[in-house]
Design an enzyme around this catalytic site. Structure first.
Site, PDB file in Angstrom:
ATOM      1  CB  SER A  52      -0.919   0.000   1.223  1.00 57.90           C
ATOM      2  OG  SER A  52      -1.709  -1.168   1.224  1.00 57.90           O
TER       3      SER A  52
HETATM    4  N1  SAM Z   1      -0.375  -5.333   4.251  1.00 57.64           N
HETATM    5  C1  SAM Z   1       0.327  -5.609   3.024  1.00 57.64           C
HETATM    6  C2  SAM Z   1       1.707  -5.017   2.985  1.00 57.64           C
HETATM    7  O1  SAM Z   1       2.101  -4.334   3.939  1.00 57.64           O
HETATM    8  O2  SAM Z   1       2.404  -5.272   2.002  1.00 57.64           O
HETATM    9  C3  SAM Z   1      -0.463  -5.189   1.812  1.00 57.64           C
HETATM   10  C4  SAM Z   1      -1.608  -6.074   1.593  1.00 57.64           C
HETATM   11  S1  SAM Z   1      -2.264  -6.170  -0.048  1.00 57.64           S
HETATM   12  C5  SAM Z   1      -2.890  -4.571  -0.313  1.00 57.64           C
HETATM   13  C6  SAM Z   1      -3.701  -7.184   0.356  1.00 57.64           C
HETATM   14  C7  SAM Z   1      -3.352  -8.601   0.740  1.00 57.64           C
HETATM   15  O3  SAM Z   1      -4.527  -9.222   1.240  1.00 57.64           O
HETATM   16  C8  SAM Z   1      -2.875  -9.447  -0.429  1.00 57.64           C
HETATM   17  O4  SAM Z   1      -1.623  -9.989  -0.156  1.00 57.64           O
HETATM   18  C9  SAM Z   1      -3.960 -10.519  -0.535  1.00 57.64           C
HETATM   19  O5  SAM Z   1      -3.473 -11.766  -0.972  1.00 57.64           O
HETATM   20  C10 SAM Z   1      -4.462 -10.574   0.891  1.00 57.64           C
HETATM   21  N2  SAM Z   1      -5.798 -11.164   1.072  1.00 57.64           N
HETATM   22  C11 SAM Z   1      -6.924 -10.982   0.355  1.00 57.64           C
HETATM   23  N3  SAM Z   1      -7.951 -11.683   0.864  1.00 57.64           N
HETATM   24  C12 SAM Z   1      -7.456 -12.316   1.972  1.00 57.64           C
HETATM   25  C13 SAM Z   1      -8.029 -13.178   2.946  1.00 57.64           C
HETATM   26  N4  SAM Z   1      -9.319 -13.533   2.921  1.00 57.64           N
HETATM   27  N5  SAM Z   1      -7.230 -13.642   3.931  1.00 57.64           N
HETATM   28  C14 SAM Z   1      -5.930 -13.299   3.992  1.00 57.64           C
HETATM   29  N6  SAM Z   1      -5.331 -12.486   3.095  1.00 57.64           N
HETATM   30  C15 SAM Z   1      -6.086 -11.988   2.105  1.00 57.64           C
END
Ligand code: SAM
Length: 227
Positions: A52
């Site tokens: 992000s």
């Molecule tokens: N917090 C992260 C960072 O600091 O890099 C950025 C996260 S990215 C915007 C969103 C993440 O949520 C992705 O890696 C995606 O695979 C994960 N995601 C989506 N749905 C999910 C779920 N139900 N459970 C766990 N992770 C999930």
């Protein structure tokens, strides 16, 4: 980044500013994007996901009210950067990621001696990463003083409300797939106070307590996910 993108836009929590100033963000990016580490926007990581925008990380972290020893659940480990910011502040973080390869890379990265807490211990000492569907939380480790969801959801998932401690805070982008609002939820007994902190765009939360398949299918046809 700290002066212009964070403090200059109203992030005031000195713990958040210090943690983000101390962490080498380039260590959380694919090597070919290391030069872009302090870019004022989201960047691609593996598995079609994103790290992000620094300002959004700062804002979400501030809205969580982090403090040393706070028990935090993060949904969406991604690169591990958000978990690292929380760990650097001294939080005890459980982070859930649905892509096993992202979870594995983040685990290795956070064990690096160069990513240490203020006492010199690896950040991995403060972070546990699990693979699974975080949309339903992680019941056996609940309650949490803070829950941070770093992917967009259509509504606040009920299991996450239930897993929030009394007085605890939940920060989550809520809305349709194209654009969302950043919502802070504070639990007061059986009630929940909610406030909006403006527009944002996240990749979707994919899971049992998130968007239905028809909605996701329609969005996929429009092209790759954006943040
Ligand atoms: N917090 C992260 C960072 O600091 O890099 C950025 C996260 S990215 C915007 C969103 C993440 O949520 C992705 O890696 C995606 O695979 C994960 N995601 C989506 N749905 C999910 C779920 N139900 N459970 C766990 N992770 C999930």
């Amino acid at each position: 980044m700290v002066e212009h993108q964070l403090r200059g836009r109203g992030i005031r929590d000195e713990r958040v500013l210090a943690a983000m100033g101390d962490l080498p963000r380039e260590m959380f990016l694919p090597p070919n994007l290391a030069d872009e580490a302090y870019f004022d926007g989201a960047l691609p990581i593996d598995a079609g996901q994103t790290i992000s925008q620094p300002y959004i990380v700062g804002l979400m972290t501030e809205l969580l009210g982090p403090h040393p020893g706070m028990r935090v659940l993060e949904i969406g480990t991604g690169s591990g950067y958000q978990a690292a910011v929380l760990a650097r502040i001294g939080c005890d973080v459980l982070s859930i990621e649905r892509h096993p390869e992202l979870a594995a890379t983040a685990r290795t990265r956070l064990a690096a001696p160069t990513l240490a807490d203020p006492d010199g211990a690896p950040l991995s000492d403060h972070i546990r990463i699990e693979v699974g569907d975080g949309s339903v939380g992680w019941r056996i480790r609940a309650p949490f003083e803070g829950i941070i969801v770093t992917a967009a959801a259509p509504r606040v998932p009920d299991p996450l409300r239930r897993q929030l401690a009394d007085g605890g805070r939940l920060v989550i982008p809520i809305g349709p797939l194209k654009t969302q609002e950043l919502i802070q939820v504070i639990r007061r007994g059986d009630g929940f106070e909610e406030r909006s902190f403006g527009a944002c765009v996240f990749v979707p939360l994919i899971g049992a307590a998130a968007y239905d398949e028809a909605t996701l299918h329609a969005h996929r046809r429009l092209g790759p996910f954006r943040i």
